[in-house]
Structures are given as structure tokens and as C-alpha cells.
Design a protein around this motif. Structure first.
Motif, PDB file in Angstrom:
ATOM      1  N   THR A   1     -21.970  46.979 -41.065  1.00 36.70           N
ATOM      2  CA  THR A   1     -23.368  46.842 -40.706  1.00 36.70           C
ATOM      3  C   THR A   1     -24.065  46.241 -41.920  1.00 36.70           C
ATOM      4  OG1 THR A   1     -25.325  48.025 -39.899  1.00 36.70           O
ATOM      5  CG2 THR A   1     -23.950  49.183 -41.486  1.00 36.70           C
ATOM      6  N   THR A   2     -25.203  45.628 -41.685  1.00 40.04           N
ATOM      7  CA  THR A   2     -25.939  45.004 -42.779  1.00 40.04           C
ATOM      8  C   THR A   2     -27.223  45.774 -43.039  1.00 40.04           C
ATOM      9  OG1 THR A   2     -25.034  42.829 -42.242  1.00 40.04           O
ATOM     10  CG2 THR A   2     -27.041  42.872 -43.570  1.00 40.04           C
ATOM     11  N   LEU A   3     -27.435  46.132 -44.306  1.00 34.52           N
ATOM     12  CA  LEU A   3     -28.692  46.718 -44.744  1.00 34.52           C
ATOM     13  C   LEU A   3     -29.553  45.588 -45.281  1.00 34.52           C
ATOM     14  CD1 LEU A   3     -27.288  49.806 -46.720  1.00 34.52           C
ATOM     15  CD2 LEU A   3     -27.983  49.688 -44.302  1.00 34.52           C
ATOM     16  N   HIS A   4     -30.802  45.516 -44.844  1.00 33.15           N
ATOM     17  CA  HIS A   4     -31.682  44.406 -45.206  1.00 33.15           C
ATOM     18  C   HIS A   4     -32.940  44.950 -45.879  1.00 33.15           C
ATOM     19  CE1 HIS A   4     -34.451  40.947 -43.578  1.00 33.15           C
ATOM     20  NE2 HIS A   4     -34.216  40.837 -44.867  1.00 33.15           N
TER      21      HIS A   4
ATOM     22  N   ARG B   1     -39.407  47.145 -46.686  1.00 29.69           N
ATOM     23  CA  ARG B   1     -38.478  46.792 -45.606  1.00 29.69           C
ATOM     24  C   ARG B   1     -37.105  47.384 -45.894  1.00 29.69           C
ATOM     25  NH1 ARG B   1     -38.278  42.296 -41.829  1.00 29.69           N
ATOM     26  NH2 ARG B   1     -36.233  42.375 -40.890  1.00 29.69           N
ATOM     27  N   PHE B   2     -36.610  48.180 -44.928  1.00 29.83           N
ATOM     28  CA  PHE B   2     -35.267  48.762 -45.011  1.00 29.83           C
ATOM     29  C   PHE B   2     -34.756  48.862 -43.582  1.00 29.83           C
ATOM     30  CE2 PHE B   2     -32.584  52.752 -45.994  1.00 29.83           C
ATOM     31  CZ  PHE B   2     -31.510  51.995 -46.429  1.00 29.83           C
ATOM     32  N   THR B   3     -33.873  47.933 -43.219  1.00 26.65           N
ATOM     33  CA  THR B   3     -33.362  47.889 -41.848  1.00 26.65           C
ATOM     34  C   THR B   3     -31.838  47.917 -41.841  1.00 26.65           C
ATOM     35  OG1 THR B   3     -33.317  45.468 -41.741  1.00 26.65           O
ATOM     36  CG2 THR B   3     -35.363  46.553 -41.036  1.00 26.65           C
ATOM     37  N   VAL B   4     -31.290  48.237 -40.673  1.00 27.07           N
ATOM     38  CA  VAL B   4     -29.848  48.297 -40.472  1.00 27.07           C
ATOM     39  C   VAL B   4     -29.521  47.602 -39.156  1.00 27.07           C
ATOM     40  CG1 VAL B   4     -29.955  50.597 -39.368  1.00 27.07           C
ATOM     41  CG2 VAL B   4     -27.835  49.838 -40.458  1.00 27.07           C
ATOM     42  N   THR B   5     -28.422  46.858 -39.134  1.00 29.13           N
ATOM     43  CA  THR B   5     -27.969  46.198 -37.898  1.00 29.13           C
ATOM     44  C   THR B   5     -26.945  47.079 -37.184  1.00 29.13           C
ATOM     45  OG1 THR B   5     -26.170  45.033 -39.048  1.00 29.13           O
ATOM     46  CG2 THR B   5     -28.305  43.885 -38.897  1.00 29.13           C
ATOM     47  N   ALA B   6     -26.625  46.731 -35.954  1.00 30.56           N
ATOM     48  CA  ALA B   6     -25.591  47.430 -35.198  1.00 30.56           C
ATOM     49  C   ALA B   6     -24.232  47.170 -35.850  1.00 30.56           C
ATOM     50  CB  ALA B   6     -25.577  46.961 -33.748  1.00 30.56           C
ATOM     51  N   MET B   7     -23.297  48.074 -35.618  1.00 28.39           N
ATOM     52  CA  MET B   7     -21.934  47.925 -36.144  1.00 28.39           C
ATOM     53  C   MET B   7     -21.250  46.716 -35.495  1.00 28.39           C
ATOM     54  SD  MET B   7     -21.863  50.512 -38.265  1.00 28.39           S
ATOM     55  CE  MET B   7     -20.235  50.142 -38.878  1.00 28.39           C
TER      56      MET B   7
ATOM     57  N   THR C   1     -34.720  51.315 -40.392  1.00 27.41           N
ATOM     58  CA  THR C   1     -35.051  51.058 -38.993  1.00 27.41           C
ATOM     59  C   THR C   1     -34.062  50.040 -38.433  1.00 27.41           C
ATOM     60  OG1 THR C   1     -36.635  49.328 -39.608  1.00 27.41           O
ATOM     61  CG2 THR C   1     -37.508  51.562 -39.294  1.00 27.41           C
ATOM     62  N   ARG C   2     -33.954  50.008 -37.118  1.00 28.35           N
ATOM     63  CA  ARG C   2     -32.985  49.125 -36.457  1.00 28.35           C
ATOM     64  C   ARG C   2     -33.468  47.681 -36.431  1.00 28.35           C
ATOM     65  NH1 ARG C   2     -31.318  52.939 -31.321  1.00 28.35           N
ATOM     66  NH2 ARG C   2     -30.269  54.511 -32.585  1.00 28.35           N
ATOM     67  N   GLU C   3     -32.522  46.779 -36.663  1.00 25.07           N
ATOM     68  CA  GLU C   3     -32.812  45.347 -36.635  1.00 25.07           C
ATOM     69  C   GLU C   3     -31.787  44.653 -35.749  1.00 25.07           C
ATOM     70  OE1 GLU C   3     -32.606  41.578 -39.732  1.00 25.07           O
ATOM     71  OE2 GLU C   3     -33.234  43.516 -40.515  1.00 25.07           O
ATOM     72  N   GLY C   4     -32.245  43.786 -34.853  1.00 26.29           N
ATOM     73  CA  GLY C   4     -31.341  43.003 -34.018  1.00 26.29           C
ATOM     74  C   GLY C   4     -30.871  43.756 -32.784  1.00 26.29           C
ATOM     75  N   GLY C   5     -29.952  43.108 -32.043  1.00 19.29           N
ATOM     76  CA  GLY C   5     -29.424  43.662 -30.801  1.00 19.29           C
ATOM     77  C   GLY C   5     -28.513  44.845 -31.037  1.00 19.29           C
ATOM     78  N   LYS C   6     -28.274  45.636 -29.959  1.00 15.22           N
ATOM     79  CA  LYS C   6     -27.484  46.863 -30.092  1.00 15.22           C
ATOM     80  C   LYS C   6     -25.992  46.618 -30.264  1.00 15.22           C
ATOM     81  CE  LYS C   6     -27.109  47.733 -25.174  1.00 15.22           C
ATOM     82  NZ  LYS C   6     -27.292  48.675 -24.110  1.00 15.22           N
ATOM     83  N   GLY C   7     -25.527  45.400 -30.023  1.00 12.61           N
ATOM     84  CA  GLY C   7     -24.131  45.062 -30.275  1.00 12.61           C
ATOM     85  C   GLY C   7     -23.169  45.617 -29.236  1.00 12.61           C
TER      86      GLY C   7
END
Length: 172
Positions: A116-119, A161-167, A97-103
Motif C-alpha cells: 500500500t502507499t502512504l502519501h 495530508r496522510f493517506t493510504v491506498t488499498a492493498m 485516510t483512504r485514497e483511491g479505489g478500494k482495489g
């Protein structure tokens, strides 16, 4: 009065005013060289890689990079789609799932990378446990329906928990 003169000059420069002077006019826009905008990065011209994990206060972070292997610059904007899969194509757990701002858009010159960061969480932090093992990571570059597949079995998702940040621009 000065405003009316400016408007008349602008109309004249565009050929829409009463004067059709052949003399060149000074305009910063008129002298700008337009460059072709870089297109969206596609799976065909990206190489994925995942770096080892970093832990912090019960969390685990993996750095996923996408390197432009094409001969022209391209743009990544937003979040990639990321799933863990088996060799037979079956999915392990749920997509990130998406985490943080869209960048902001990231323009990649040939040979350059974005990340991108996988958390996820450390094992034991949550009662949710860890997902079963996987063989591959399926990555959809932002805005793409064509996936990349990366052979990987060391990304471990725990605690539900499995999230991804914007590039973003890669840390070089």
C-alpha cells in the motif's frame, strides 16, 4: 423444443427429472476440483515493512508492505488502517485516510507480499507544517481488529495530508 430437451437433461442430471439413469453425465462443474478458498490474512501471519520515500511535485510516497509469514495462502482486500504512535501508545496526528479505489482482493502465497502507499506532502508545501516525531506505525490489516506494530521513525507527515491506498500486489 431444443430448450425443453436441455431443461429435461439438466433436471435428469440433478436427479430431479423423470429419468434416473445410472450413466455418468458430462458436466464441466461436475469434474471441477473445488479448492478451499484462502482465508483473510491476519496480523498473526503478516510482517510489515516500510520502504524509503519517493517524492514527486510536492508529494512524498512511502511503500508499506505486508508479507505473509504463514504456511497457507491468505487474502487482503481493501485498505489497511495506519496510525503513527509513540512508545506509550499515544497517537501522533490522525489516522491515515483512504485514497483511491478500494482495489481487488490480493491473494498472498506464503512468503509473498502486498503493498500500500502512504502519501503525504513535502515540508513547506502547505502552511499546516509537519507532525511531531513518532516511534511506531500501527497497522490494521484490512478487515482486522488486531494491529501490527512496526518500529519506524522516518515516515514524516507534513501539510496535513496522510493517506493510504488499498492493498495491491507487490512490485517485485
Amino acid at each position: 423444443m431444443a430448450l425443453a430437451g436441455t431443461a429435461l437433461l439438466a433436471l435428469s442430471a440433478c436427479g430431479g427429472g423423470p429419468s434416473r439413469s445410472a450413466a455418468p453425465h458430462a458436466s464441466p462443474v461436475g469434474h471441477a476440483v473445488q479448492q478451499q478458498a484462502a482465508g483473510r490474512c491476519t496480523a498473526a501471519h503478516l510482517r510489515p515493512a516500510v520502504a524509503g520515500s519517493e517524492g514527486a511535485a510536492g508529494s512524498v510516497y512511502y511503500d508499506l508492505t505486508l508479507t505473509n509469514t504463514g504456511s497457507a495462502a491468505c487474502v487482503l482486500k481493501g485498505y489497511p488502517g495506519v496510525s503513527l504512535i509513540q512508545r506509550d501508545g499515544s497517537t501522533v496526528g490522525a489516522p491515515a485516510t483512504r485514497e483511491g479505489g478500494k482495489g481487488a482482493p490480493v491473494t498472498l502465497a506464503p512468503g509473498r507480499a502486498a503493498h500500500t502507499t502512504l502519501h503525504t506532502l513535502n515540508e513547506g508545501v502547505s502552511d499546516a507544517g509537519c507532525w511531531r516525531g513518532h516511534d511506531l506505525i500501527k497497522i490494521y490489516p484490512p478487515g482486522s481488529y488486531d494491529p501490527l506494530t512496526l518500529r519506524d521513525s522516518h515516515v514524516r507527515v507534513c501539510g496535513g495530508r496522510f493517506t493510504v491506498t488499498a492493498m495491491t500486489v507487490s512490485r517485485a
